[in-house]
Write a protein that holds these residues in place. Structure first.
Motif, PDB file in Angstrom:
ATOM      1  N   ASN A 136      30.255  77.448 -62.057  1.00  0.00           N
ATOM      2  CA  ASN A 136      28.977  76.729 -62.064  1.00  0.00           C
ATOM      3  C   ASN A 136      28.273  76.903 -60.719  1.00  0.00           C
ATOM      4  O   ASN A 136      28.822  76.545 -59.682  1.00  0.00           O
ATOM      5  N   ARG A 137      27.082  77.479 -60.784  1.00  0.00           N
ATOM      6  CA  ARG A 137      26.272  77.657 -59.580  1.00  0.00           C
ATOM      7  C   ARG A 137      25.047  76.736 -59.571  1.00  0.00           C
ATOM      8  O   ARG A 137      24.273  76.759 -58.622  1.00  0.00           O
ATOM      9  N   ASP A 138      24.870  75.960 -60.622  1.00  0.00           N
ATOM     10  CA  ASP A 138      23.702  75.090 -60.728  1.00  0.00           C
ATOM     11  C   ASP A 138      23.928  73.791 -59.953  1.00  0.00           C
ATOM     12  O   ASP A 138      25.069  73.343 -59.794  1.00  0.00           O
ATOM     13  N   PRO A 139      22.824  73.178 -59.505  1.00  0.00           N
ATOM     14  CA  PRO A 139      22.962  71.901 -58.784  1.00  0.00           C
ATOM     15  C   PRO A 139      23.615  70.820 -59.630  1.00  0.00           C
ATOM     16  O   PRO A 139      24.317  69.958 -59.119  1.00  0.00           O
ATOM     17  N   SER A 140      23.349  70.851 -60.938  1.00  0.00           N
ATOM     18  CA  SER A 140      23.948  69.857 -61.824  1.00  0.00           C
ATOM     19  C   SER A 140      24.927  70.533 -62.775  1.00  0.00           C
ATOM     20  O   SER A 140      24.758  71.702 -63.125  1.00  0.00           O
ATOM     21  N   ASP A 169      33.027  69.865 -67.920  1.00  0.00           N
ATOM     22  CA  ASP A 169      33.773  69.508 -66.708  1.00  0.00           C
ATOM     23  C   ASP A 169      35.242  69.924 -66.787  1.00  0.00           C
ATOM     24  O   ASP A 169      35.942  69.948 -65.775  1.00  0.00           O
ATOM     25  N   GLN A 170      35.708  70.278 -67.994  1.00  0.00           N
ATOM     26  CA  GLN A 170      37.085  70.734 -68.138  1.00  0.00           C
ATOM     27  C   GLN A 170      37.213  72.254 -68.034  1.00  0.00           C
ATOM     28  O   GLN A 170      38.321  72.766 -67.823  1.00  0.00           O
ATOM     29  N   THR A 171      36.113  72.958 -68.198  1.00  0.00           N
ATOM     30  CA  THR A 171      36.184  74.421 -68.141  1.00  0.00           C
ATOM     31  C   THR A 171      35.780  74.988 -66.783  1.00  0.00           C
ATOM     32  O   THR A 171      36.112  76.133 -66.476  1.00  0.00           O
ATOM     33  N   VAL A 172      35.054  74.200 -65.969  1.00  0.00           N
ATOM     34  CA  VAL A 172      34.593  74.706 -64.675  1.00  0.00           C
ATOM     35  C   VAL A 172      35.760  74.775 -63.697  1.00  0.00           C
ATOM     36  O   VAL A 172      36.378  73.766 -63.372  1.00  0.00           O
ATOM     37  N   MET A 173      36.048  75.988 -63.244  1.00  0.00           N
ATOM     38  CA  MET A 173      37.132  76.195 -62.284  1.00  0.00           C
ATOM     39  C   MET A 173      36.615  76.194 -60.848  1.00  0.00           C
ATOM     40  O   MET A 173      37.281  75.718 -59.933  1.00  0.00           O
ATOM     41  N   ILE A 174      35.411  76.747 -60.654  1.00  0.00           N
ATOM     42  CA  ILE A 174      34.805  76.808 -59.319  1.00  0.00           C
ATOM     43  C   ILE A 174      33.372  76.316 -59.426  1.00  0.00           C
ATOM     44  O   ILE A 174      32.618  76.757 -60.294  1.00  0.00           O
ATOM     45  N   ASP A 175      33.002  75.408 -58.553  1.00  0.00           N
ATOM     46  CA  ASP A 175      31.632  74.899 -58.486  1.00  0.00           C
ATOM     47  C   ASP A 175      31.109  75.163 -57.075  1.00  0.00           C
ATOM     48  O   ASP A 175      31.664  74.668 -56.098  1.00  0.00           O
ATOM     49  N   THR A 176      30.060  75.964 -56.977  1.00  0.00           N
ATOM     50  CA  THR A 176      29.552  76.351 -55.658  1.00  0.00           C
ATOM     51  C   THR A 176      28.668  75.272 -55.029  1.00  0.00           C
ATOM     52  O   THR A 176      28.335  75.377 -53.858  1.00  0.00           O
ATOM     53  N   THR A 177      28.285  74.262 -55.795  1.00  0.00           N
ATOM     54  CA  THR A 177      27.491  73.161 -55.246  1.00  0.00           C
ATOM     55  C   THR A 177      28.371  72.031 -54.757  1.00  0.00           C
ATOM     56  O   THR A 177      28.256  71.567 -53.619  1.00  0.00           O
TER      57      THR A 177
END
Length: 321
Positions: A136-140, A169-177
């Motif tokens: 996920n690269r989005d702010p939200s 929220d269960q599939t996101v491994m990396i969040d850049t925000t």
């Protein structure tokens, strides 16, 4: 003097021939087009039913195609999840090796760093049709990952799409925000027992992906000064991540099974609707062919009858001259 003979036989023969010619033209049109009800003028009720059913069949075909794309997205994410589980298992093995006495933790950290890099690469490359469910690269953070699963018609006949969803929220491994929204980047409380029996909450995170909001605590890494208690904490964190990864992979597997069921259902339902449309408006070729042969025979007999009547009338005219 002009004589005009209008016998009932001639009039009846002509009327019958006109009806036969009309029926022949109708049957020929049905045979050539393949439709018994081609327009609303043929049968407004059946034509209306068939039009709605054709629309439903087309919608089901579009959904069937969309389900194929959705299945590929889920399969892509699931395949990456399996790879992440294997790589995380290798990280755990490396940490277990670090608990052995006299081992060179600095060299083990080189292996650990390489494995963490593979985790990040796997997540970033999990892309299909422009979507990456693990990154996920989005702010939200999106509320869910979904694919179209079907449709229903509302009370007024309107089209309403249905979806098959899975919590994002269960599939996101990396969040850049925000690092704490990614499973591999978030802070995890080890909360293990000390050698003296007391419990201390120590926070660790696995990956540093350069998120705008970084995770708190300590990154899982080894050096010459790493204690056995710290390695135990790291193992507890990795075990927790493995458990969550396994649960997510299982959920994606269930979602994939649901999509497969819907793909089979939409294909079968589309076939059923097409058969229903055929029963309403398609020409029965066997019946039409038999009827066409009979009408052509009647047509020939009608022409012959009129020819005979005209011949008889000609003889009467000769007598009247």
């Amino acid at each position: 003097m002009t004589y005009k003979i209008t016998g009932s036989a001639q009039v009846n023969a002509l009327a019958a021939l006109r009806i036969i010619n009309k029926n022949v033209a109708t049957v020929q049109q049905q045979v050539s087009s393949g439709y018994r009800v081609e327009t609303a003028a043929d049968d407004a009720t059946y034509w209306s039913y068939a039009s709605v059913m054709r629309s439903d069949s087309n919608s089901l075909q579009n959904i069937h195609d969309a389900l194929g794309v959705g299945a590929s997205k889920v399969d892509t994410a699931y395949t990456s999840m399996e790879s992440l589980i294997d790589q995380l298992g290798d990280i755990r093995k490396t940490l277990v090796a670090a608990k052995e006495a006299g081992v060179d933790k600095t060299k083990l950290n080189t292996t650990l760093t390489e494995l963490k890099g593979q985790l990040q690469t796997t997540v970033q490359s999990t892309n299909f049709a422009g979507e990456n469910w693990l990154l996920n690269r989005d702010p939200s953070l999106p509320t869910s990952r979904s694919v179209i699963g079907g449709f229903v018609r509302g009370t007024n006949g309107e089209y309403q799409a249905q979806t098959i969803s899975y919590p994002a929220d269960q599939t996101v491994m990396i969040d850049t925000t925000d690092a704490n929204r990614g499973l591999l980047t978030k802070t995890v409380d080890a909360n293990t027992l000390n050698s003296d029996g007391t419990s201390t909450a120590r926070n660790y995170y696995l990956l540093n992906a350069g998120s705008t909001t970084a995770a708190s605590g300590t990154e899982i890494a080894l050096d010459a000064n790493t204690t056995s208690e710290q390695v135990t904490d790291m193992l507890a964190v990795v075990d927790s991540l493995l458990s969550q990864l396994t649960a997510t992979a299982a959920g994606l597997g269930t979602m994939s099974a649901r999509i497969s069921d819907r793909i089979s259902y939409t294909a079968d339902m589309s076939d059923v609707i097409d058969k229903g449309v055929g029963a309403l408006v398609d020409t029965d070729m066997d019946e039409a062919s038999t009827r066409q042969t009979a009408l052509l025979t009647q047509q020939k007999m009608g022409v012959q009858a009129i020819s005979i009547l005209n011949t008889a009338a000609s003889k009467v005219l000769i007598l009247l001259k």
